[in-house]
Design an enzyme around this catalytic site. Structure first.
Site, PDB file in Angstrom:
ATOM      1  N   ASP A 151       0.824  -1.085  -0.129  1.00  0.00           N
ATOM      2  CA  ASP A 151       0.106   0.091  -0.180  1.00  0.00           C
ATOM      3  C   ASP A 151       0.934   1.165   0.056  1.00  0.00           C
ATOM      4  O   ASP A 151       1.965   1.250   0.486  1.00  0.00           O
ATOM      5  CB  ASP A 151      -1.105  -0.028   1.174  1.00  0.00           C
ATOM      6  CG  ASP A 151      -1.861   1.346   1.111  1.00  0.00           C
ATOM      7  OD1 ASP A 151      -2.642   1.128   0.411  1.00  0.00           O
ATOM      8  OD2 ASP A 151      -1.783   2.173   1.962  1.00  0.00           O
TER       9      ASP A 151
ATOM     10  N   HIS B 176      -5.097   6.404   7.620  1.00  0.00           N
ATOM     11  CA  HIS B 176      -4.391   5.703   7.134  1.00  0.00           C
ATOM     12  C   HIS B 176      -2.805   5.499   7.022  1.00  0.00           C
ATOM     13  O   HIS B 176      -2.228   6.518   7.348  1.00  0.00           O
ATOM     14  CB  HIS B 176      -4.792   6.099   5.380  1.00  0.00           C
ATOM     15  CG  HIS B 176      -6.184   5.873   5.183  1.00  0.00           C
ATOM     16  ND1 HIS B 176      -6.424   5.194   3.675  1.00  0.00           N
ATOM     17  CD2 HIS B 176      -7.300   5.915   5.854  1.00  0.00           C
ATOM     18  CE1 HIS B 176      -7.896   5.368   3.850  1.00  0.00           C
ATOM     19  NE2 HIS B 176      -8.324   5.684   4.966  1.00  0.00           N
TER      20      HIS B 176
END
Length: 239
Positions: free
Chosen positions: A7, A152
């Protein structure tokens, strides 16, 4: 099979307009087992941090000012992913940003380094059409604990994605593995698997450890919960 779940966090949405990668997380899985190996980089984007992006990941320009630039970690990054299957959620976004960074360094794009790129967002859309398929939505649907996700973060999201992937692919319809050396297409294009005489093999009996038994019991509990208590393999046979 070696897979790398990854990610990124960025300064924005478009690498073509100058947005840069500021956070990369990579988590290794081999034969559907997490190995404990991971790689994580905070990166200096060599530009300001827009407020919109800061609200998503909480990484400020001040925090990133002394972090390495992508060119300084590119060799370590490429060595870690070489030959693996990359797995990402909305892979086009992450791959697009990494390819832009690689291009700045004069390096080849990702597809020349890895075996394949798998997009779990596309998988989820096929499995759950018409439903929300963000990583958070899949965590809720598949009962993956993301309670400590907060802002995040690349490594945390890669770890969650690995758990989501395992649950997405747990209910495969067939245990037959396509092996081109032992199978070939039959009439109509269906896969024909060669019969194997297992009596010719002296198969060892491997006794599970207490830890493995405990993990197995946990999987059974999860399956029982997912099936609404309808599992039948531990129900005593009736006369």
């Amino acid at each position: 099979m070696r897979q790398i779940f990854f990610d990124t966090e960025t300064t924005g949405l478009n690498p073509e307009s100058g947005d840069r990668v500021v956070d990369i997380g990579l988590v290794e899985m081999v034969n559907r087992q997490l190995t404990g190996r991971h790689l994580h980089f905070y990166l200096n984007p060599e530009r300001d941090m827009p407020e919109e992006a800061f609200r998503v990941h909480g990484l400020s320009s001040e925090f990133l000012a002394d972090k390495p630039k992508f060119a300084q970690i590119v060799d370590e990054f490429l060595a870690f992913i070489e030959g693996a299957e990359l797995v990402a959620h909305n892979a086009a976004f992450d791959v697009g940003f990494i390819n832009a960074e690689l291009k700045r360094c004069g390096r080849a794009p990702l597809h020349e380094c890895v075996d394949n790129v798998l997009d779990t967002l596309l998988m989820a859309r096929d499995m759950f059409p018409g439903k929300a398929n963000s990583l958070d939505a899949l965590c809720r649907r598949l009962e993956v604990d993301n309670s400590n996700r907060g802002l995040h973060g690349a490594v945390k999201d890669a770890e969650l994605l690995a758990e989501v992937y395992i649950r997405l692919t747990r209910g495969q319809d067939s245990l037959v593995i396509d092996d081109s050396a032992s199978s070939s297409p039959g009439q109509g294009g269906e896969l024909v698997v060669a019969a194997i005489d297992f009596s010719a093999f002296d198969l060892p009996v491997i006794v599970p450890t207490p830890e493995e038994l405990a993990l197995h019991d946990k999987v059974l509990v999860d399956l029982d919960k997912a099936s609404g208590g309808k599992r039948i393999w531990q129900v005593p046979a009736t006369a």
